[in-house]
Design a protein around this motif. Sequence first.
Motif: not given
Length: 146
Positions: A16, A22, A47, A51
Amino acid sequence: MVDLIDRALRLWSDPVPVGEEGLASFRTVYTDPVRVNGVPTALVELVERARMLQRALIPLSHEVFEQFDAPGRCAFVFRLPGCHVGPLVTPLGDVAATGQVVEMRGMDVFEIDDGRVAGVWAIADWLALLSQAGTIALAGGESPTG
């Protein structure tokens, strides 16, 4: 809807981008907020979750086993394999790196609105992943994924 599923899974398995880039990449696939199991969820949470998975499982890849499409919806069964090298946040708590090769198996149903995912009904097999990592023992020593 194969393209939408592939784009979504690439967001989870490919690195990402940092910062706002991102979040912008996720906005090309998901609405913001997106409903996750019926709960409105800020896209930044997805997101950060992606990650976390990418730091925990390396290299993280994806494979789709089955897929079904219907008007405004699609469903798919998938796996995300990788070596457990970093902290993994699970419903049973955080799990420190074990060095084991593990895979997250799951099934998602996407609700599609104007070409983007507006809702996700998701099921993940955390029991199998935690067993593969050696963090839990199952009675009889059997693997839940066989």
